[in-house]
Scaffold this motif. Structure first.
Motif, PDB file in Angstrom:
ATOM      1  N   UNK A  65      20.591 -94.582 -30.136  1.00 35.82           N
ATOM      2  CA  UNK A  65      20.633 -95.485 -30.926  1.00 35.82           C
ATOM      3  C   UNK A  65      22.039 -96.128 -31.292  1.00 35.82           C
ATOM      4  N   UNK A  66      22.238 -97.225 -31.522  1.00 36.32           N
ATOM      5  CA  UNK A  66      23.544 -98.028 -31.882  1.00 36.32           C
ATOM      6  C   UNK A  66      24.444 -97.418 -31.114  1.00 36.32           C
ATOM      7  N   UNK A  67      24.392 -97.338 -29.805  1.00 29.78           N
ATOM      8  CA  UNK A  67      25.604 -96.474 -29.182  1.00 29.78           C
ATOM      9  C   UNK A  67      25.806 -95.052 -29.285  1.00 29.78           C
ATOM     10  N   UNK A  68      25.077 -94.359 -29.901  1.00 25.50           N
ATOM     11  CA  UNK A  68      25.086 -92.911 -30.064  1.00 25.50           C
ATOM     12  C   UNK A  68      23.786 -92.049 -29.440  1.00 25.50           C
ATOM     13  N   UNK A  69      24.185 -90.986 -28.803  1.00 22.19           N
ATOM     14  CA  UNK A  69      23.131 -89.989 -28.289  1.00 22.19           C
ATOM     15  C   UNK A  69      22.968 -88.927 -28.971  1.00 22.19           C
ATOM     16  N   UNK A  70      21.873 -88.351 -29.526  1.00 23.09           N
ATOM     17  CA  UNK A  70      21.534 -87.195 -30.203  1.00 23.09           C
ATOM     18  C   UNK A  70      20.927 -86.260 -28.860  1.00 23.09           C
ATOM     19  N   UNK A  71      21.680 -85.154 -28.730  1.00 23.44           N
ATOM     20  CA  UNK A  71      20.884 -84.281 -27.592  1.00 23.44           C
ATOM     21  C   UNK A  71      20.128 -83.050 -28.125  1.00 23.44           C
ATOM     22  N   UNK A  72      19.331 -82.608 -27.754  1.00 21.58           N
ATOM     23  CA  UNK A  72      18.882 -81.204 -28.085  1.00 21.58           C
ATOM     24  C   UNK A  72      19.631 -80.130 -27.220  1.00 21.58           C
ATOM     25  N   UNK A  73      19.779 -79.279 -27.898  1.00 21.83           N
ATOM     26  CA  UNK A  73      20.808 -78.059 -27.072  1.00 21.83           C
ATOM     27  C   UNK A  73      19.713 -77.447 -25.888  1.00 21.83           C
ATOM     28  N   UNK A  74      18.643 -77.500 -26.314  1.00 14.21           N
ATOM     29  CA  UNK A  74      17.752 -77.152 -24.895  1.00 14.21           C
ATOM     30  C   UNK A  74      16.507 -78.258 -25.083  1.00 14.21           C
ATOM     31  N   UNK A  75      16.110 -78.753 -24.041  1.00 11.07           N
ATOM     32  CA  UNK A  75      14.922 -79.571 -24.059  1.00 11.07           C
ATOM     33  C   UNK A  75      13.823 -79.113 -24.680  1.00 11.07           C
ATOM     34  N   UNK A  76      13.065 -79.863 -25.393  1.00 13.45           N
ATOM     35  CA  UNK A  76      11.763 -79.365 -26.283  1.00 13.45           C
ATOM     36  C   UNK A  76      10.545 -79.904 -25.502  1.00 13.45           C
ATOM     37  N   UNK A  77       9.406 -78.850 -25.489  1.00  9.85           N
ATOM     38  CA  UNK A  77       8.387 -79.321 -25.020  1.00  9.85           C
ATOM     39  C   UNK A  77       7.405 -79.629 -26.064  1.00  9.85           C
ATOM     40  N   UNK A  78       6.820 -80.910 -26.030  1.00  6.61           N
ATOM     41  CA  UNK A  78       6.205 -81.326 -27.249  1.00  6.61           C
ATOM     42  C   UNK A  78       4.802 -82.249 -26.650  1.00  6.61           C
ATOM     43  N   UNK A  79       4.109 -82.680 -27.401  1.00 12.11           N
ATOM     44  CA  UNK A  79       3.062 -83.740 -27.007  1.00 12.11           C
ATOM     45  C   UNK A  79       3.798 -84.981 -26.888  1.00 12.11           C
ATOM     46  N   UNK A  80       3.387 -85.868 -26.321  1.00 10.96           N
ATOM     47  CA  UNK A  80       4.128 -87.376 -26.159  1.00 10.96           C
ATOM     48  C   UNK A  80       4.072 -88.022 -27.504  1.00 10.96           C
ATOM     49  N   UNK A  81       2.874 -88.052 -28.072  1.00  9.72           N
ATOM     50  CA  UNK A  81       2.775 -88.776 -29.545  1.00  9.72           C
ATOM     51  C   UNK A  81       3.736 -88.096 -30.563  1.00  9.72           C
ATOM     52  N   UNK A  82       3.762 -86.601 -30.461  1.00  5.16           N
ATOM     53  CA  UNK A  82       4.678 -86.039 -31.307  1.00  5.16           C
ATOM     54  C   UNK A  82       6.107 -86.421 -31.154  1.00  5.16           C
ATOM     55  N   UNK A  83       6.618 -86.472 -29.829  1.00  5.68           N
ATOM     56  CA  UNK A  83       7.927 -86.565 -29.682  1.00  5.68           C
ATOM     57  C   UNK A  83       8.190 -88.248 -30.043  1.00  5.68           C
ATOM     58  N   UNK A  84       7.266 -89.164 -30.030  1.00  4.93           N
ATOM     59  CA  UNK A  84       7.518 -90.474 -30.436  1.00  4.93           C
ATOM     60  C   UNK A  84       7.878 -90.210 -31.923  1.00  4.93           C
ATOM     61  N   UNK A  85       7.175 -89.435 -32.737  1.00  7.58           N
ATOM     62  CA  UNK A  85       7.497 -89.600 -34.102  1.00  7.58           C
ATOM     63  C   UNK A  85       8.919 -89.106 -34.351  1.00  7.58           C
ATOM     64  N   UNK A  86       9.261 -87.781 -33.536  1.00  4.70           N
ATOM     65  CA  UNK A  86      10.534 -87.124 -33.598  1.00  4.70           C
ATOM     66  C   UNK A  86      11.680 -88.135 -33.358  1.00  4.70           C
ATOM     67  N   UNK A  87      11.430 -88.934 -32.149  1.00  5.92           N
ATOM     68  CA  UNK A  87      12.384 -90.053 -31.741  1.00  5.92           C
ATOM     69  C   UNK A  87      12.576 -90.907 -32.820  1.00  5.92           C
ATOM     70  N   UNK A  88      11.547 -91.605 -33.456  1.00  2.00           N
ATOM     71  CA  UNK A  88      11.773 -92.366 -34.307  1.00  2.00           C
ATOM     72  C   UNK A  88      12.457 -91.763 -35.678  1.00  2.00           C
ATOM     73  N   UNK A  89      12.303 -90.684 -36.189  1.00  2.00           N
ATOM     74  CA  UNK A  89      12.837 -90.162 -37.463  1.00  2.00           C
ATOM     75  C   UNK A  89      14.371 -89.891 -36.892  1.00  2.00           C
ATOM     76  N   UNK A  90      14.709 -89.408 -35.771  1.00  2.00           N
ATOM     77  CA  UNK A  90      16.052 -89.273 -35.365  1.00  2.00           C
ATOM     78  C   UNK A  90      17.036 -90.735 -35.172  1.00  2.00           C
ATOM     79  N   UNK A  91      16.328 -91.454 -34.709  1.00  2.00           N
ATOM     80  CA  UNK A  91      16.902 -92.565 -34.306  1.00  2.00           C
ATOM     81  C   UNK A  91      16.995 -93.669 -35.486  1.00  2.00           C
ATOM     82  N   UNK A  92      15.869 -93.528 -36.563  1.00  3.03           N
ATOM     83  CA  UNK A  92      15.809 -94.739 -37.544  1.00  3.03           C
ATOM     84  C   UNK A  92      16.222 -93.840 -39.004  1.00  3.03           C
ATOM     85  N   UNK A  93      16.433 -92.452 -39.121  1.00  5.20           N
ATOM     86  CA  UNK A  93      16.592 -91.684 -40.306  1.00  5.20           C
ATOM     87  C   UNK A  93      17.763 -91.009 -40.128  1.00  5.20           C
TER      88      UNK A  93
END
Length: 260
Positions: free
Chosen positions: A115-143
């Motif tokens: 978001x806004x030119x910045x990238x937040x990476x996970x130290x190791x990729x996380x395996x979750x459901x698509x729906x849950x991943x959307x909520x996580x992504x919104x929280x990271x990106x918008x909050x």
């Protein structure tokens, strides 16, 4: 008889005069040519004959092709890097509970959010459901990212967390209800690495009077507006080292929020 002779004489003189006129000044009669065969080889529309006036096209119902159907069923997470996986069930690692009730029908391996030119990476990729991943992504990106930029004057670059999906029961107990981790609806976050190299630890920085501690308080509060369960170090000893996030159903209509 004299009249007939004079007429013949006139025709004879005209014929002689016509022969004496140079051919360049004559008006030749066009030679008759056969009509062009439109069914013959070499016909090119617009070259051999003028193009026909286009007829209005009939409306044809749109049909979904296979590619469109697949894309509609695919997981879409804006501004995120992730990989869609085949459905998983039971234990996927040694030592895990192997219960057939565990599993994710639409798993993704989430790697980063931007978001806004910045990238937040996970130290190791996380395996979750698509729906849950959307909520996580919104929280990271918008909050999380805006709170870091506004309060810490730097971005969040790396998040250290658990793997996401784990076939286990709540709090790793041998019996009881399955954890939301077993359904791909939960994630535990322990550290945040900032753009300037600073590392914020949930266990070490929580509850202190520092800007890092205030950052943790604010992202915790923001998470309570997106997830149905948010458990931090103040919830119980099992969560002293991390923030637990999940979208499990609480209450009859799944609207009850647990925020501790």
């Amino acid at each position: 008889m004299k009249h007939k002779i004079s007429v013949l004489a006139i025709w004879f003189l005209l014929d002689q005069f016509s022969a004496a006129v140079p051919q360049g000044h004559a008006t030749p009669i066009p030679e008759t040519k056969p009509l062009f065969d439109l069914n013959g080889i070499g016909f090119v529309e617009g070259v051999d004959v003028p193009s026909a006036k286009p007829q209005p096209e009939k409306a044809v119902p749109k049909q979904k092709n296979q590619q469109t159907a697949i894309s509609e069923n695919s997981c879409i997470i804006p501004n995120a890097e992730f990989e869609e996986l085949e459905p998983v069930s039971g234990a996927i690692r040694e030592g895990q509970l192997n219960d057939i009730a565990c599993g994710i029908s639409d798993p993704v391996r989430l790697e980063s959010v931007s978001a806004v030119g910045h990238k937040i990476e996970f130290s190791s990729p996380v395996t979750v459901s698509c729906k849950f991943a959307k909520v996580v992504a919104e929280w990271l990106r918008e909050d999380v990212l805006p709170l870091a930029l506004n309060n810490l004057e730097t971005s969040v670059s790396v998040i250290q967390s658990g793997p996401g999906y784990q076939c286990r029961r709540r709090n790793n107990l041998p019996d009881g209800k399955l954890s939301e981790h077993a359904l791909g609806k939960a994630l535990d976050i322990s550290h945040f690495k900032l753009g300037n190299g600073t590392i914020i630890s949930v266990e070490d920085d929580w509850g202190k009077r520092t800007k890092e501690s205030k950052f943790l308080d604010r992202i915790h509060a923001a998470a309570c507006k997106r997830f149905t369960t948010v458990l931090g170090p103040e919830a119980d000893p099992n969560h002293k080292s991390h923030i637990h996030l999940d979208t499990g159903c609480h209450g009859q209509d799944c609207t009850y929020i647990i925020c501790q």
